[in-house]
Design an enzyme around this catalytic site. Structure first.
Site, mmCIF file in Angstrom:
data_model
loop_
_atom_site.group_PDB
_atom_site.id
_atom_site.type_symbol
_atom_site.label_atom_id
_atom_site.label_comp_id
_atom_site.label_asym_id
_atom_site.label_seq_id
_atom_site.Cartn_x
_atom_site.Cartn_y
_atom_site.Cartn_z
ATOM 1 N N ARG A 1 8.194 -29.102 -1.958
ATOM 2 C CA ARG A 1 6.779 -29.120 -1.530
ATOM 3 C C ARG A 1 6.689 -29.626 -0.096
ATOM 4 O O ARG A 1 7.354 -29.056 0.760
ATOM 5 C CB ARG A 1 5.948 -29.978 -2.489
ATOM 6 C CG ARG A 1 4.488 -29.538 -2.577
ATOM 7 C CD ARG A 1 3.710 -30.442 -3.499
ATOM 8 N NE ARG A 1 4.048 -30.260 -4.893
ATOM 9 C CZ ARG A 1 3.304 -29.569 -5.753
ATOM 10 N NH1 ARG A 1 2.193 -29.021 -5.362
ATOM 11 N NH2 ARG A 1 3.667 -29.449 -7.002
ATOM 12 N N ASP B 1 11.017 -33.119 -6.664
ATOM 13 C CA ASP B 1 10.766 -33.317 -5.231
ATOM 14 C C ASP B 1 11.098 -34.720 -4.711
ATOM 15 O O ASP B 1 11.182 -34.916 -3.500
ATOM 16 C CB ASP B 1 9.292 -33.030 -4.900
ATOM 17 C CG ASP B 1 8.872 -31.616 -5.265
ATOM 18 O OD1 ASP B 1 9.761 -30.746 -5.331
ATOM 19 O OD2 ASP B 1 7.668 -31.394 -5.504
ATOM 20 N N GLY C 1 4.778 -29.424 -12.169
ATOM 21 C CA GLY C 1 6.031 -28.655 -12.236
ATOM 22 C C GLY C 1 7.019 -29.293 -13.201
ATOM 23 O O GLY C 1 7.143 -30.513 -13.241
ATOM 24 N N ASP D 1 9.163 -37.120 -4.409
ATOM 25 C CA ASP D 1 8.117 -37.436 -3.420
ATOM 26 C C ASP D 1 7.100 -38.455 -3.943
ATOM 27 O O ASP D 1 5.968 -38.502 -3.475
ATOM 28 C CB ASP D 1 7.391 -36.145 -2.992
ATOM 29 C CG ASP D 1 6.730 -35.436 -4.163
ATOM 30 O OD1 ASP D 1 6.985 -35.818 -5.330
ATOM 31 O OD2 ASP D 1 5.948 -34.495 -3.919
ATOM 32 N N ASP E 1 2.549 -37.084 -8.715
ATOM 33 C CA ASP E 1 1.375 -37.806 -8.208
ATOM 34 C C ASP E 1 0.055 -37.274 -8.751
ATOM 35 O O ASP E 1 -0.829 -38.046 -9.115
ATOM 36 C CB ASP E 1 1.329 -37.695 -6.670
ATOM 37 C CG ASP E 1 2.167 -38.767 -6.007
ATOM 38 O OD1 ASP E 1 2.563 -39.730 -6.692
ATOM 39 O OD2 ASP E 1 2.423 -38.635 -4.797
ATOM 40 N N THR F 1 9.565 -35.130 -11.344
ATOM 41 C CA THR F 1 9.452 -34.050 -10.358
ATOM 42 C C THR F 1 10.774 -33.925 -9.619
ATOM 43 O O THR F 1 11.400 -34.941 -9.291
ATOM 44 C CB THR F 1 8.326 -34.290 -9.335
ATOM 45 O OG1 THR F 1 8.483 -33.350 -8.252
ATOM 46 C CG2 THR F 1 8.316 -35.690 -8.753
ATOM 47 N N ARG G 1 -0.850 -26.662 -14.986
ATOM 48 C CA ARG G 1 -1.760 -27.326 -14.055
ATOM 49 C C ARG G 1 -3.163 -27.006 -14.563
ATOM 50 O O ARG G 1 -3.400 -25.941 -15.111
ATOM 51 C CB ARG G 1 -1.516 -26.830 -12.626
ATOM 52 C CG ARG G 1 -0.089 -27.203 -12.158
ATOM 53 C CD ARG G 1 0.113 -27.014 -10.668
ATOM 54 N NE ARG G 1 1.400 -27.587 -10.250
ATOM 55 C CZ ARG G 1 2.519 -26.889 -10.072
ATOM 56 N NH1 ARG G 1 2.533 -25.590 -10.279
ATOM 57 N NH2 ARG G 1 3.629 -27.501 -9.681
HETATM 58 P P1 ADP Z 1 2.224 -33.101 -9.979
HETATM 59 O O1 ADP Z 1 1.810 -33.953 -11.121
HETATM 60 O O2 ADP Z 1 3.623 -32.588 -10.110
HETATM 61 O O3 ADP Z 1 1.925 -33.744 -8.641
HETATM 62 P P2 ADP Z 1 -0.114 -31.404 -9.619
HETATM 63 O O4 ADP Z 1 -0.511 -32.010 -8.318
HETATM 64 O O5 ADP Z 1 -0.196 -29.922 -9.765
HETATM 65 O O6 ADP Z 1 1.387 -31.750 -10.044
HETATM 66 O O7 ADP Z 1 -1.016 -32.102 -10.737
HETATM 67 C C1 ADP Z 1 -0.841 -31.780 -12.114
HETATM 68 C C2 ADP Z 1 -2.170 -31.845 -12.806
HETATM 69 O O8 ADP Z 1 -2.692 -33.179 -12.737
HETATM 70 C C3 ADP Z 1 -3.269 -30.980 -12.200
HETATM 71 O O9 ADP Z 1 -3.203 -29.632 -12.601
HETATM 72 C C4 ADP Z 1 -4.511 -31.646 -12.760
HETATM 73 O O10 ADP Z 1 -4.743 -31.252 -14.094
HETATM 74 C C5 ADP Z 1 -4.107 -33.127 -12.739
HETATM 75 N N1 ADP Z 1 -4.646 -33.758 -11.542
HETATM 76 C C6 ADP Z 1 -4.256 -33.575 -10.261
HETATM 77 N N2 ADP Z 1 -5.035 -34.274 -9.402
HETATM 78 C C7 ADP Z 1 -5.953 -34.911 -10.163
HETATM 79 C C8 ADP Z 1 -7.062 -35.772 -9.883
HETATM 80 N N3 ADP Z 1 -7.361 -36.134 -8.631
HETATM 81 N N4 ADP Z 1 -7.792 -36.224 -10.931
HETATM 82 C C9 ADP Z 1 -7.481 -35.869 -12.192
HETATM 83 N N5 ADP Z 1 -6.465 -35.050 -12.518
HETATM 84 C C10 ADP Z 1 -5.710 -34.571 -11.525
HETATM 85 O O1 F6P Z 2 6.789 -29.899 -7.497
HETATM 86 C C1 F6P Z 2 7.887 -29.111 -7.894
HETATM 87 C C2 F6P Z 2 7.854 -27.794 -7.184
HETATM 88 O O2 F6P Z 2 8.964 -27.019 -7.616
HETATM 89 C C3 F6P Z 2 7.834 -27.867 -5.654
HETATM 90 O O3 F6P Z 2 9.109 -28.131 -5.102
HETATM 91 C C4 F6P Z 2 7.271 -26.526 -5.295
HETATM 92 O O4 F6P Z 2 6.587 -26.591 -4.061
HETATM 93 C C5 F6P Z 2 6.308 -26.240 -6.418
HETATM 94 O O5 F6P Z 2 6.666 -27.080 -7.503
HETATM 95 C C6 F6P Z 2 6.308 -24.807 -6.869
HETATM 96 O O6 F6P Z 2 5.318 -24.654 -7.824
HETATM 97 P P1 F6P Z 2 5.181 -23.351 -8.729
HETATM 98 O O7 F6P Z 2 6.176 -23.472 -9.841
HETATM 99 O O8 F6P Z 2 3.785 -23.394 -9.219
HETATM 100 O O9 F6P Z 2 5.486 -22.170 -7.866
#
Ligand code: ADP
Ligand code: F6P
Length: 324
Positions: A175, A131, A15, A133, A107, A129, A76
């Site tokens: 989230r 969040d 995000g 978090d 994360d 982020t 993503r």
């Molecule tokens: P954030 O980075 O905000 O936590 P996401 O959890 O959607 O957001 O992760 C962002 C991107 O990071 C995912 O779309 C994916 O491409 C990559 N990613 C997430 N988890 C993994 C993983 N376990 N191994 C490798 N890449 C990952």
């Molecule tokens: O991680 C940032 C965030 O805005 C969260 O607070 C929320 O749960 C999520 O992303 C929403 O994701 P999307 O933009 O894919 O709806």
């Protein structure tokens, strides 16, 4: 120095968050100051796998520090969670002469960064982020802007809620985490703050408190509800039916992710971006930049991802004392 880095890439992933542009700008300009070349990788890991890679210079990041969103776009990417995708990503980096990457995200993005690092591409994470978090850091890029945006919106809802003598449930993002809800709950003087980390699901207790508050003459009743609890619309219907007080639900949604970043987000993001570029220039890898106990520090990615985070109990207790 092991692993001498000449060209680095920068990407934003997951995000978006206000302040990401300040971090990108700092990565680019700090790297240039250290004599490195910089490439922008568009649309996170999806853009890496699609080879959407552009040369960046100082002018590429002009005029962006005050803008919300991310000039590199974000995405993503399911494919990058697979071993095959990660190997292809590392190969693409090598083909483009990229020997280090700054990953700005949450994360999930850092899990990907750890994988790239293990495949020989020096990688540094910067926490971005709204969040808040990410366990290893007390600050994440975008949180400050998001809570200020949400706070202003909730103030406005409070005005109309008072005029109509209504109860209002306002759902904020985060989230699974309740940091935005906690901060808004305190800053907006809410009557209830519902956090996924603490809420016991006792809606009858909330209903009783609303009835009590109305008897005491309260004209509105603001409930800040975290996205991790959700169900604000049905909660509003049940509260209205049980109390006889008109109740409205507002889900603030993506407005919380946009807008011009606050001063804090611009400055902290700039410092974190600069530190990330400096670590790459020093040949470091597999680190996450963090802000902990008032200092900028860095952690090993796997150690950082293994850390646990909870709402600060003292802050929660203070919030509980202030709500009624
Ligand atoms: P954030 O980075 O905000 O936590 P996401 O959890 O959607 O957001 O992760 C962002 C991107 O990071 C995912 O779309 C994916 O491409 C990559 N990613 C997430 N988890 C993994 C993983 N376990 N191994 C490798 N890449 C990952
Ligand atoms: O991680 C940032 C965030 O805005 C969260 O607070 C929320 O749960 C999520 O992303 C929403 O994701 P999307 O933009 O894919 O709806």
């Amino acid at each position: 120095m092991a692993n001498k880095v000449k060209t680095i890439g920068v990407l934003t992933s997951g995000g978006d968050a206000p302040g990401m542009n300040a971090a990108i700008r700092a990565v680019v300009r700090t790297a240039i100051a250290r004599g490195l070349n910089v490439k922008g990788i568009m649309r996170g890991y999806a853009g890496l796998l699609a080879e959407e890679i552009v040369d960046m210079d100082s002018a590429s990041v002009a005029d962006c520090i005050n803008k919300g969103g991310t000039i590199l776009y974000t995405a993503r990417c399911q494919e990058f969670t697979t071993e095959a995708g990660q190997k292809r990503g590392a190969e693409i980096c090598r083909n483009h002469g990229i020997d280090g990457i700054v990953v700005i995200g949450g994360d999930g993005s850092f899990r990907g960064a750890g994988k790239l690092s293990a495949l020989g591409i020096n990688t540094i994470g910067v926490p971005g982020t709204i969040d808040l978090d990410i366990a290893c850091t007390d600050y994440t890029i975008g949180f400050d802007t998001a809570v200020n945006t949400a706070m202003e919106a909730i103030d406005k809802i409070r005005d109309t809620s008072t005029s109509h003598e209504r109860c209002s449930i306002i759902e904020v993002m985060g989230r699974k985490a309740g940091y935005i809800a906690l901060w808004c709950g305190i800053a907006n003087g809410a009557e209830e703050i519902l956090l996924p980390e603490r809420y016991d699901g006792d809606e009858q207790a909330i209903i009783n408190r609303i009835i009590e508050a109305r008897k005491r003459g309260k004209k509105h009743y603001i409930i800040v509800n975290a996205e991790g609890i959700g169900h604000s619309a049905s909660m509003a219907r049940r509260i209205e039916a049980a109390t006889g007080i008109e109740t409205r639900a507002t889900i603030l949604g993506h407005m919380q992710r946009g807008g011009s970043p606050t001063c804090k987000d611009r400055v902290y993001a700039s410092i974190m971006g600069a530190k990330a570029a400096n670590l790459l220039a020093e040949g470091k890898s597999n680190r996450i930049i963090a802000y902990k106990n008032g200092e900028y520090v860095d952690f090993d990615i796997q150690e950082a991802l293994a850390m646990k985070k909870d709402i600060v109990e003292e802050q929660y207790k203070i919030a509980c004392d202030l709500v009624r």
